[in-house]
Motif scaffolding. Structure first.
Motif, PDB file in Angstrom:
ATOM      1  N   HIS A 299     -27.863 -82.074-113.735  1.00 35.04           N
ATOM      2  CA  HIS A 299     -26.510 -81.946-113.190  1.00 35.04           C
ATOM      3  C   HIS A 299     -26.259 -83.058-112.171  1.00 35.04           C
ATOM      4  CE1 HIS A 299     -27.422 -77.942-114.799  1.00 35.04           C
ATOM      5  NE2 HIS A 299     -26.117 -77.834-114.992  1.00 35.04           N
ATOM      6  N   ASN A 300     -25.134 -83.731-112.298  1.00 29.10           N
ATOM      7  CA  ASN A 300     -24.839 -84.840-111.387  1.00 29.10           C
ATOM      8  C   ASN A 300     -23.753 -84.519-110.364  1.00 29.10           C
ATOM      9  OD1 ASN A 300     -22.579 -84.937-113.048  1.00 29.10           O
ATOM     10  ND2 ASN A 300     -23.256 -86.751-114.159  1.00 29.10           N
ATOM     11  N   LEU A 301     -23.190 -83.326-110.433  1.00 30.23           N
ATOM     12  CA  LEU A 301     -22.259 -82.822-109.425  1.00 30.23           C
ATOM     13  C   LEU A 301     -22.615 -81.360-109.189  1.00 30.23           C
ATOM     14  CD1 LEU A 301     -19.760 -82.892-107.598  1.00 30.23           C
ATOM     15  CD2 LEU A 301     -18.347 -82.442-109.626  1.00 30.23           C
ATOM     16  N   ILE A 302     -23.076 -81.061-107.987  1.00 30.31           N
ATOM     17  CA  ILE A 302     -23.528 -79.705-107.670  1.00 30.31           C
ATOM     18  C   ILE A 302     -22.685 -79.159-106.520  1.00 30.31           C
ATOM     19  CG2 ILE A 302     -25.461 -78.314-106.826  1.00 30.31           C
ATOM     20  CD1 ILE A 302     -27.339 -80.250-108.267  1.00 30.31           C
ATOM     21  N   LEU A 303     -22.128 -77.975-106.744  1.00 30.11           N
ATOM     22  CA  LEU A 303     -21.249 -77.345-105.766  1.00 30.11           C
ATOM     23  C   LEU A 303     -21.883 -76.039-105.292  1.00 30.11           C
ATOM     24  CD1 LEU A 303     -19.312 -78.463-108.401  1.00 30.11           C
ATOM     25  CD2 LEU A 303     -17.731 -78.444-106.468  1.00 30.11           C
ATOM     26  N   THR A 304     -22.148 -75.966-104.002  1.00 29.65           N
ATOM     27  CA  THR A 304     -22.774 -74.782-103.412  1.00 29.65           C
ATOM     28  C   THR A 304     -21.713 -74.054-102.595  1.00 29.65           C
ATOM     29  OG1 THR A 304     -23.588 -76.148-101.575  1.00 29.65           O
ATOM     30  CG2 THR A 304     -25.053 -75.812-103.422  1.00 29.65           C
ATOM     31  N   THR A 305     -21.445 -72.814-102.946  1.00 30.33           N
ATOM     32  CA  THR A 305     -20.187 -72.181-102.550  1.00 30.33           C
ATOM     33  C   THR A 305     -20.308 -71.140-101.438  1.00 30.33           C
ATOM     34  OG1 THR A 305     -20.369 -70.485-104.267  1.00 30.33           O
ATOM     35  CG2 THR A 305     -19.303 -72.552-104.875  1.00 30.33           C
ATOM     36  N   SER A 306     -21.321 -71.271-100.584  1.00 29.21           N
ATOM     37  CA  SER A 306     -21.436 -70.333 -99.483  1.00 29.21           C
ATOM     38  C   SER A 306     -22.056 -71.022 -98.275  1.00 29.21           C
ATOM     39  CB  SER A 306     -22.287 -69.131 -99.891  1.00 29.21           C
ATOM     40  OG  SER A 306     -22.208 -68.118 -98.919  1.00 29.21           O
ATOM     41  N   PHE A 307     -21.647 -70.610 -97.081  1.00 26.55           N
ATOM     42  CA  PHE A 307     -22.095 -71.266 -95.856  1.00 26.55           C
ATOM     43  C   PHE A 307     -23.612 -71.319 -95.756  1.00 26.55           C
ATOM     44  CE2 PHE A 307     -23.422 -71.334 -91.449  1.00 26.55           C
ATOM     45  CZ  PHE A 307     -22.671 -72.358 -90.914  1.00 26.55           C
ATOM     46  N   GLY A 308     -24.277 -70.244 -96.135  1.00 26.03           N
ATOM     47  CA  GLY A 308     -25.723 -70.153 -95.984  1.00 26.03           C
ATOM     48  C   GLY A 308     -26.514 -71.106 -96.862  1.00 26.03           C
ATOM     49  N   TYR A 309     -25.852 -71.822 -97.739  1.00 26.38           N
ATOM     50  CA  TYR A 309     -26.522 -72.826 -98.573  1.00 26.38           C
ATOM     51  C   TYR A 309     -26.527 -74.211 -97.918  1.00 26.38           C
ATOM     52  CZ  TYR A 309     -25.570 -69.375-102.298  1.00 26.38           C
ATOM     53  OH  TYR A 309     -25.485 -68.231-103.063  1.00 26.38           O
ATOM     54  N   MET A 310     -25.975 -74.320 -96.731  1.00 32.56           N
ATOM     55  CA  MET A 310     -25.747 -75.639 -96.139  1.00 32.56           C
ATOM     56  C   MET A 310     -27.039 -76.439 -95.956  1.00 32.56           C
ATOM     57  SD  MET A 310     -23.708 -76.622 -92.630  1.00 32.56           S
ATOM     58  CE  MET A 310     -24.773 -75.603 -91.601  1.00 32.56           C
ATOM     59  N   ASP A 311     -28.018 -75.880 -95.273  1.00 33.46           N
ATOM     60  CA  ASP A 311     -29.235 -76.640 -94.988  1.00 33.46           C
ATOM     61  C   ASP A 311     -29.999 -76.969 -96.266  1.00 33.46           C
ATOM     62  OD1 ASP A 311     -28.710 -76.708 -92.288  1.00 33.46           O
ATOM     63  OD2 ASP A 311     -29.894 -74.928 -91.833  1.00 33.46           O
ATOM     64  N   ALA A 312     -30.034 -76.036 -97.201  1.00 32.06           N
ATOM     65  CA  ALA A 312     -30.714 -76.290 -98.471  1.00 32.06           C
ATOM     66  C   ALA A 312     -30.019 -77.408 -99.231  1.00 32.06           C
ATOM     67  CB  ALA A 312     -30.762 -75.017 -99.309  1.00 32.06           C
TER      68      ALA A 312
END
Length: 356
Positions: free
Chosen positions: A86-99
């Motif tokens: 995957h070349n565009l990854i969207l993480t949709t919750s605040f708690g995923y920020m550091d990861a």
């Protein structure tokens, strides 16, 4: 989840040059969701946006992984999407920020977009919406439709994002009904229908005849429907859960943003930035207002929506006092993005604690 911007000070464009991007790039997008797609709320709305993005001819069938815990587990999931190409990854919750930031450091050829956070990198941008705008508009409807002047608000966590929404809603309420009170009950969860239903019932028990919510399930709507109250939804148009109670809902249109992001990556014009779109940009808005709402109220909402779009109305414009009577803004002063993003007070008319 969306513990938005607790430490963020202001939405700024970042000065990163960004990764080297090829033009006419095929997009293989991966989405990380905090809840189930069937929640009818936050994750469901994101998934509608994902499907809208997939309609673009240069976007390959995308991948989503649902109900991913925030924290260390999310890094494993994000890494898995990278390994699968995957070349565009969207993480949709605040708690995923550091990861998201950590994985991005090791994969500079992949573009990452994180929803509701404040950390960026050369290949990481952030995005969110000015949901306080439709919250204010929905408050106008609630303020006009209550007869008891007690409006209940089922809220997730006492963080700036949620507090900002409660305050904007209350300012909308009291702009048309200065006698109305907004009573807040915290659930300490984004998605737990049982806890949400108990909170909604507790507000109905103390006389609320209109409910509003910052939750990801339709339990508040179902409680209002069962008890003969009105309800303002959230995230998506959930009227089928409460056909008699539903008035409207502040809703997300993630497709408006996701299609633009995909186009930027495809064209080689993507850059790291912090996006905070509003009603004017089509990312947030109100669901269709129910026919039971009087025409004059609908007209007022339309008038104020137009003013928000034109930039002549901002919900957080003074004079503004907190609920203890302390002046927050003088007459004509408008709250900055940084002040809104770190909001930690209730405005006049809100009843409830700010602590967990």
């Amino acid at each position: 989840m969306k513990k938005t911007m607790v430490m963020a000070l202001v939405i700024l464009l970042c000065g990163f040059a960004g990764p080297v991007l090829a033009q006419d790039k095929q997009i293989k997008a991966g989405f990380v969701y905090v809840g189930p797609v069937g929640d009818a709320g936050w994750t469901y709305a994101h998934d509608l946006g994902r499907l809208e993005m997939e309609k673009l001819p240069f976007v390959e069938p995308s991948t989503y992984i649902e109900s991913v815990p925030e924290g260390a587990e999310s890094a494993r999931v994000i890494n898995g999407l990278v390994r699968r190409g995957h070349n565009l990854i969207l993480t949709t919750s605040f708690g995923y920020m550091d990861a998201t930031i950590d994985v991005a450091k090791r994969n500079k050829d992949v573009i990452f977009m994180h929803c509701s956070g404040y950390k960026t990198a050369e290949n990481v941008g952030t995005y969110f919406g000015r949901m306080y705008e439709p919250r204010y508009l929905s408050g106008i409807i609630a303020g006009k439709m209550t007869t008891k002047n007690i409006i209940g608000y089922v809220a997730a966590f006492p963080i700036p994002e949620v507090i900002r929404g409660i305050n904007a809603f209350t300012l909308g309420v009291r702009s048309v009904n200065p006698e109305a009170q907004v009573r807040v009950v915290w659930t300490q969860t984004w998605f737990d229908p049982g806890v949400e239903r108990d909170a909604a019932d507790s507000l109905l028990d103390v006389g609320a005849d209109v409910l509003a919510m910052h939750q990801d399930a339709p339990a508040t709507l179902q409680a209002a429907e069962a008890r003969g109250a009105y309800v303002i939804g959230y995230n998506s148009d959930m009227r089928h859960f409460a056909p008699n109670a539903f008035l409207t809902a502040p809703v997300w249109n993630w497709g408006a943003l996701y299609t633009q992001l995909a186009e930027a990556v495809h064209n080689g014009t993507w850059k790291s930035e912090q996006i905070w779109w509003g009603v004017k940009d089509g990312l947030v808005g109100l669901a269709d207002i129910h026919a039971k709402v009087p025409d004059d109220v609908k007209a007022l909402v339309q008038e104020r929506t137009a003013a928000i779009v034109a930039g002549t109305l901002h919900p957080f414009t003074g004079p503004l006092k907190d609920r203890d009577g302390h002046q927050v803004l003088g007459a004509g002063e408008t709250m900055s993005d940084g002040e809104m993003l770190s909001m930690n007070f209730f405005v006049e008319g809100v009843q409830g604690t700010l602590s967990k």
